[in-house]
Design an enzyme around this catalytic site. Sequence first.
Site, mmCIF file in Angstrom:
data_model
loop_
_atom_site.group_PDB
_atom_site.id
_atom_site.type_symbol
_atom_site.label_atom_id
_atom_site.label_comp_id
_atom_site.label_asym_id
_atom_site.label_seq_id
_atom_site.Cartn_x
_atom_site.Cartn_y
_atom_site.Cartn_z
ATOM 1 N N LYS A 160 0.070 3.882 2.932
ATOM 2 C CA LYS A 160 0.722 3.658 4.135
ATOM 3 C C LYS A 160 2.231 3.749 4.227
ATOM 4 O O LYS A 160 2.447 4.294 5.185
ATOM 5 C CB LYS A 160 0.253 2.252 4.532
ATOM 6 C CG LYS A 160 -1.212 1.703 4.830
ATOM 7 C CD LYS A 160 -1.121 0.282 5.252
ATOM 8 C CE LYS A 160 -2.764 -0.004 5.848
ATOM 9 N NZ LYS A 160 -2.621 -1.446 6.028
ATOM 10 N N ASP B 1 -1.939 -4.097 10.532
ATOM 11 C CA ASP B 1 -3.309 -4.306 10.076
ATOM 12 C C ASP B 1 -4.352 -3.204 10.565
ATOM 13 O O ASP B 1 -3.840 -3.044 11.849
ATOM 14 C CB ASP B 1 -3.882 -5.540 10.218
ATOM 15 C CG ASP B 1 -4.920 -6.026 8.997
ATOM 16 O OD1 ASP B 1 -5.083 -5.265 8.030
ATOM 17 O OD2 ASP B 1 -5.864 -6.855 9.467
ATOM 18 N N THR B 2 -5.062 -2.602 9.827
ATOM 19 C CA THR B 2 -6.013 -1.452 10.289
ATOM 20 C C THR B 2 -7.577 -1.858 10.155
ATOM 21 O O THR B 2 -7.761 -2.429 8.943
ATOM 22 C CB THR B 2 -5.428 -0.129 9.890
ATOM 23 O OG1 THR B 2 -4.377 0.046 10.225
ATOM 24 C CG2 THR B 2 -6.697 0.901 10.404
ATOM 25 N N ASN C 68 0.887 -1.159 0.129
ATOM 26 C CA ASN C 68 0.059 -0.003 0.008
ATOM 27 C C ASN C 68 0.670 1.243 -0.189
ATOM 28 O O ASN C 68 1.491 1.501 0.868
ATOM 29 C CB ASN C 68 -0.852 -0.044 1.174
ATOM 30 C CG ASN C 68 -2.031 1.216 1.094
ATOM 31 O OD1 ASN C 68 -1.526 2.109 0.849
ATOM 32 N ND2 ASN C 68 -3.078 0.665 1.560
ATOM 33 N N TYR D 87 -11.201 4.987 4.408
ATOM 34 C CA TYR D 87 -12.522 5.725 4.792
ATOM 35 C C TYR D 87 -12.236 7.079 5.516
ATOM 36 O O TYR D 87 -13.193 7.593 5.963
ATOM 37 C CB TYR D 87 -12.984 4.826 6.251
ATOM 38 C CG TYR D 87 -13.343 3.440 5.697
ATOM 39 C CD1 TYR D 87 -14.736 3.218 5.335
ATOM 40 C CD2 TYR D 87 -12.504 2.270 5.820
ATOM 41 C CE1 TYR D 87 -15.185 1.850 5.093
ATOM 42 C CE2 TYR D 87 -13.088 1.108 5.316
ATOM 43 C CZ TYR D 87 -14.312 0.906 4.864
ATOM 44 O OH TYR D 87 -14.689 -0.556 4.660
ATOM 45 N N ASP D 88 -11.210 7.680 5.025
ATOM 46 C CA ASP D 88 -10.795 9.095 5.539
ATOM 47 C C ASP D 88 -11.896 10.135 5.458
ATOM 48 O O ASP D 88 -12.079 11.077 6.385
ATOM 49 C CB ASP D 88 -9.533 9.517 5.165
ATOM 50 C CG ASP D 88 -8.427 8.854 5.790
ATOM 51 O OD1 ASP D 88 -8.598 7.946 6.736
ATOM 52 O OD2 ASP D 88 -7.123 9.206 5.262
ATOM 53 N N PHE E 185 -7.032 8.385 2.198
ATOM 54 C CA PHE E 185 -7.348 7.392 1.485
ATOM 55 C C PHE E 185 -8.366 6.464 2.554
ATOM 56 O O PHE E 185 -8.633 6.828 3.673
ATOM 57 C CB PHE E 185 -6.375 6.731 1.120
ATOM 58 C CG PHE E 185 -5.405 5.769 2.479
ATOM 59 C CD1 PHE E 185 -5.301 4.693 2.650
ATOM 60 C CD2 PHE E 185 -4.272 6.929 2.834
ATOM 61 C CE1 PHE E 185 -4.722 4.178 4.060
ATOM 62 C CE2 PHE E 185 -3.555 6.322 3.903
ATOM 63 C CZ PHE E 185 -3.707 5.050 4.428
ATOM 64 N N ARG F 5 -2.766 5.100 13.591
ATOM 65 C CA ARG F 5 -1.391 4.571 13.076
ATOM 66 C C ARG F 5 -0.202 5.398 13.589
ATOM 67 O O ARG F 5 0.763 4.976 13.800
ATOM 68 C CB ARG F 5 -1.348 4.623 11.285
ATOM 69 C CG ARG F 5 -0.281 4.211 10.751
ATOM 70 C CD ARG F 5 -0.212 3.997 9.450
ATOM 71 N NE ARG F 5 -1.146 2.906 8.945
ATOM 72 C CZ ARG F 5 -2.510 3.189 8.244
ATOM 73 N NH1 ARG F 5 -2.484 4.395 8.012
ATOM 74 N NH2 ARG F 5 -3.320 2.312 8.074
#
Length: 233
Positions: free
Chosen positions: A41, A97-98, A38, A189-190, A187, A216
Amino acid sequence: MRLLCCINAFIALYQHVSTLITICQQPETMKIVFATNNKNKLSEIREMLGSSIEVLSLADINCHVDIPETGTTLEENAEIKALYVYDHYHLSVFADDTGLEVEALGGAPGVYSARYAGGKGHDSEANMSKLLANLKDKANRKARFRTVISLILAPDSAETAAHPQVLRFEGVCNGQITQERQGGEGFGYDPIFMPDGYDKTFAALGHTVKNHISHRAKAVALLVEYLKKHCDK
């Protein structure tokens, strides 16, 4: 005249040796792999860490595998990805993982946040549309972002290599889901997640603010604190 030349030569030699000593005394930048494909990220993490730690991507180590996330929890997925890189490349690595956990939906989409709408790939627009539809007419819009990071450091001996220690760091950001999209940055659900204490979504607040208050950012701060202590030993 000969004495002056000797003095000048000595001074030049002293300066050269001093420069070499200074270079040798400079601490080597730590290199560590972030097990992700990603780019968003990766960019966020590099911005958070600055120049203190060099973060390598999967592409940087010639790993072009889409590591399967087969876990049923964020913790499991983060560990799966970290162990994959460690087992195949024997490098220091961390993986994350988020998940977005919405109270009115029983914690969904959670570990399935990136694939919430189904289909191939990670379709953020489809994911947001599904989430907004599932929350239609619901008064409770409380939610939280949660990031879990698994860290494995390259071993000092063959004995530790066979049984790597997996360290875990977690960050949480509480907030709520807005009624509609707001903002053009970020990016995932922001555009529909508004953190507590703010009247704008992550996407409207922008990278600078988000990278100081996000889930994060909190997990990475704990990671960096540990790595700095480890490097000082």
